[in-house]
Design a protein around this motif. Sequence first.
Motif, PDB file in Angstrom:
ATOM      1  N   ASP A  72     -51.132   1.446  -1.011  1.00  0.00           N
ATOM      2  CA  ASP A  72     -52.021   1.840  -2.149  1.00  0.00           C
ATOM      3  C   ASP A  72     -53.353   1.166  -2.349  1.00  0.00           C
ATOM      4  OD1 ASP A  72     -49.999   3.893  -2.312  1.00  0.00           O
ATOM      5  OD2 ASP A  72     -49.422   3.139  -4.523  1.00  0.00           O
ATOM      6  N   LEU A  73     -53.344  -0.172  -2.257  1.00  0.00           N
ATOM      7  CA  LEU A  73     -54.348  -0.929  -2.610  1.00  0.00           C
ATOM      8  C   LEU A  73     -55.540  -0.561  -1.478  1.00  0.00           C
ATOM      9  CD1 LEU A  73     -56.130  -3.259  -3.953  1.00  0.00           C
ATOM     10  CD2 LEU A  73     -54.993  -4.701  -2.388  1.00  0.00           C
ATOM     11  N   VAL A  74     -55.117  -0.530  -0.003  1.00  0.00           N
ATOM     12  CA  VAL A  74     -55.991  -0.354   1.024  1.00  0.00           C
ATOM     13  C   VAL A  74     -56.520   1.038   0.910  1.00  0.00           C
ATOM     14  CG1 VAL A  74     -56.050  -0.085   3.509  1.00  0.00           C
ATOM     15  CG2 VAL A  74     -54.910  -1.843   2.556  1.00  0.00           C
ATOM     16  N   ASN A  75     -55.800   1.936   0.382  1.00  0.00           N
ATOM     17  CA  ASN A  75     -56.330   3.443   0.371  1.00  0.00           C
ATOM     18  C   ASN A  75     -57.145   3.599  -0.879  1.00  0.00           C
ATOM     19  OD1 ASN A  75     -54.888   4.318   2.584  1.00  0.00           O
ATOM     20  ND2 ASN A  75     -53.031   4.745   1.411  1.00  0.00           N
ATOM     21  N   THR A  76     -57.499   2.556  -1.722  1.00  0.00           N
ATOM     22  CA  THR A  76     -58.610   2.865  -2.670  1.00  0.00           C
ATOM     23  C   THR A  76     -59.952   2.622  -2.018  1.00  0.00           C
ATOM     24  OG1 THR A  76     -58.650   0.415  -3.242  1.00  0.00           O
ATOM     25  CG2 THR A  76     -57.035   1.749  -4.618  1.00  0.00           C
ATOM     26  N   ALA A  77     -59.997   2.447  -0.901  1.00  0.00           N
ATOM     27  CA  ALA A  77     -61.302   2.167  -0.080  1.00  0.00           C
ATOM     28  C   ALA A  77     -61.366   3.326   1.239  1.00  0.00           C
ATOM     29  CB  ALA A  77     -61.487   0.784   0.482  1.00  0.00           C
ATOM     30  N   PRO A  78     -61.460   4.368   0.506  1.00  0.00           N
ATOM     31  CA  PRO A  78     -61.579   5.582   1.696  1.00  0.00           C
ATOM     32  C   PRO A  78     -62.841   5.623   2.349  1.00  0.00           C
ATOM     33  CG  PRO A  78     -61.720   6.743  -0.630  1.00  0.00           C
ATOM     34  CD  PRO A  78     -61.243   5.069  -0.787  1.00  0.00           C
ATOM     35  N   ASP A  79     -63.360   6.530   3.088  1.00  0.00           N
ATOM     36  CA  ASP A  79     -64.721   6.662   3.642  1.00  0.00           C
ATOM     37  C   ASP A  79     -65.731   6.975   2.470  1.00  0.00           C
ATOM     38  OD1 ASP A  79     -64.108   5.863   6.049  1.00  0.00           O
ATOM     39  OD2 ASP A  79     -64.419   7.532   7.167  1.00  0.00           O
ATOM     40  N   GLY A  80     -65.176   7.771   1.554  1.00  0.00           N
ATOM     41  CA  GLY A  80     -65.829   8.172   0.399  1.00  0.00           C
ATOM     42  C   GLY A  80     -66.305   6.796  -0.599  1.00  0.00           C
ATOM     43  N   PRO A  81     -66.501   7.193  -1.910  1.00  0.00           N
ATOM     44  CA  PRO A  81     -66.729   6.193  -2.829  1.00  0.00           C
ATOM     45  C   PRO A  81     -65.558   5.341  -2.940  1.00  0.00           C
ATOM     46  CG  PRO A  81     -66.451   8.268  -4.150  1.00  0.00           C
ATOM     47  CD  PRO A  81     -66.427   8.485  -2.513  1.00  0.00           C
ATOM     48  N   ASP A  82     -65.914   3.948  -3.070  1.00  0.00           N
ATOM     49  CA  ASP A  82     -64.701   2.947  -3.442  1.00  0.00           C
ATOM     50  C   ASP A  82     -64.174   3.330  -4.840  1.00  0.00           C
ATOM     51  OD1 ASP A  82     -63.544   0.610  -3.940  1.00  0.00           O
ATOM     52  OD2 ASP A  82     -64.686  -0.689  -2.930  1.00  0.00           O
ATOM     53  N   LEU A  83     -62.893   3.231  -4.933  1.00  0.00           N
ATOM     54  CA  LEU A  83     -62.102   3.668  -6.066  1.00  0.00           C
ATOM     55  C   LEU A  83     -61.936   2.284  -6.995  1.00  0.00           C
ATOM     56  CD1 LEU A  83     -59.681   6.295  -4.667  1.00  0.00           C
ATOM     57  CD2 LEU A  83     -62.069   6.552  -5.580  1.00  0.00           C
ATOM     58  N   LEU A  84     -62.326   1.309  -6.584  1.00  0.00           N
ATOM     59  CA  LEU A  84     -62.061  -0.011  -7.136  1.00  0.00           C
ATOM     60  C   LEU A  84     -63.589  -0.763  -7.321  1.00  0.00           C
ATOM     61  CD1 LEU A  84     -58.883  -1.612  -5.622  1.00  0.00           C
ATOM     62  CD2 LEU A  84     -59.182  -0.074  -7.718  1.00  0.00           C
ATOM     63  N   ASP A  85     -64.523  -0.086  -7.696  1.00  0.00           N
ATOM     64  CA  ASP A  85     -65.846  -0.579  -7.708  1.00  0.00           C
ATOM     65  C   ASP A  85     -66.391  -1.049  -9.256  1.00  0.00           C
ATOM     66  OD1 ASP A  85     -68.460  -0.837  -6.253  1.00  0.00           O
ATOM     67  OD2 ASP A  85     -69.225   0.898  -6.889  1.00  0.00           O
ATOM     68  N   THR A  86     -65.590  -0.912  -9.977  1.00  0.00           N
ATOM     69  CA  THR A  86     -65.956  -1.602 -11.379  1.00  0.00           C
ATOM     70  C   THR A  86     -64.898  -2.206 -12.147  1.00  0.00           C
ATOM     71  OG1 THR A  86     -65.501   0.773 -12.520  1.00  0.00           O
ATOM     72  CG2 THR A  86     -67.603   0.318 -11.743  1.00  0.00           C
ATOM     73  N   PRO A  87     -65.082  -2.698 -13.108  1.00  0.00           N
ATOM     74  CA  PRO A  87     -63.757  -3.300 -13.952  1.00  0.00           C
ATOM     75  C   PRO A  87     -62.946  -2.357 -14.371  1.00  0.00           C
ATOM     76  CG  PRO A  87     -65.788  -4.844 -14.279  1.00  0.00           C
ATOM     77  CD  PRO A  87     -66.266  -3.687 -13.534  1.00  0.00           C
ATOM     78  N   GLU A  88     -63.801  -1.300 -14.953  1.00  0.00           N
ATOM     79  CA  GLU A  88     -62.989   0.035 -15.528  1.00  0.00           C
ATOM     80  C   GLU A  88     -62.221   0.567 -14.431  1.00  0.00           C
ATOM     81  OE1 GLU A  88     -66.475  -0.482 -15.723  1.00  0.00           O
ATOM     82  OE2 GLU A  88     -66.296  -1.450 -17.740  1.00  0.00           O
ATOM     83  N   GLN A  89     -62.745   0.905 -13.308  1.00  0.00           N
ATOM     84  CA  GLN A  89     -61.802   1.555 -12.375  1.00  0.00           C
ATOM     85  C   GLN A  89     -60.573   0.692 -11.917  1.00  0.00           C
ATOM     86  OE1 GLN A  89     -64.891   2.044  -9.485  1.00  0.00           O
ATOM     87  NE2 GLN A  89     -64.539   4.275  -9.475  1.00  0.00           N
TER      88      GLN A  89
END
Length: 189
Positions: free
Chosen positions: A15-32
């Motif tokens: 699940d952690l690795v899948n937060t970095a798909p080819d599109g936008p990073d899903l863990l880019d900000t503290p809120e995310q």
Amino acid sequence: MSESTPLIGEPLALDLVNTAPDGPDLLDTPEQLAQWLALQADRLHGIAHEPPTEADVIAVRAVRADTAATLAALLAGQRPPAAALRGLEKAQAGAPLIRELDWNGDAVVATGRRHGPLGATAAAALAESAIDLLTDPSIGKLKRCEADDCVLLFLPTHPRRRWCSAQRCGNRVRVARYYQRHKPESSAD
């Protein structure tokens, strides 16, 4: 479910690795990061409960990068990078799980806790999850989604599973196949 919504339900490290798909990073900000940690709260016991900072995002993303590098090597049938393995070890050691003992009135109970800032405790828990995944015999079943435009990883629970999610990629692939079979012939004028 949108492409910007993280998939959950695979082993925590995937699940952690899948937060970095080819599109936008899903863990880019503290809120995310806060949102993702909330989605995973039932699996992340003993970590600090405070609002994430930019440093916390960096710590978690470092674990994600080390886990992703190791999984990519395994998928390619190669030796994982030593630096990635050492990174996971270092993250885990940054806030080890300590079993704190207490009396509940009837018996001694142990509760696992990690001490330190959120970034260190989350990184340690996630690194531990990655280590558990990497050493599990089922890691040999690891697959990448077969949808052309998807890079997500999963451990199939069924040997015929081909997509990260039947709702996300499976339906899209089936609709595209149906359209190809049933599209009208173009008329030549």
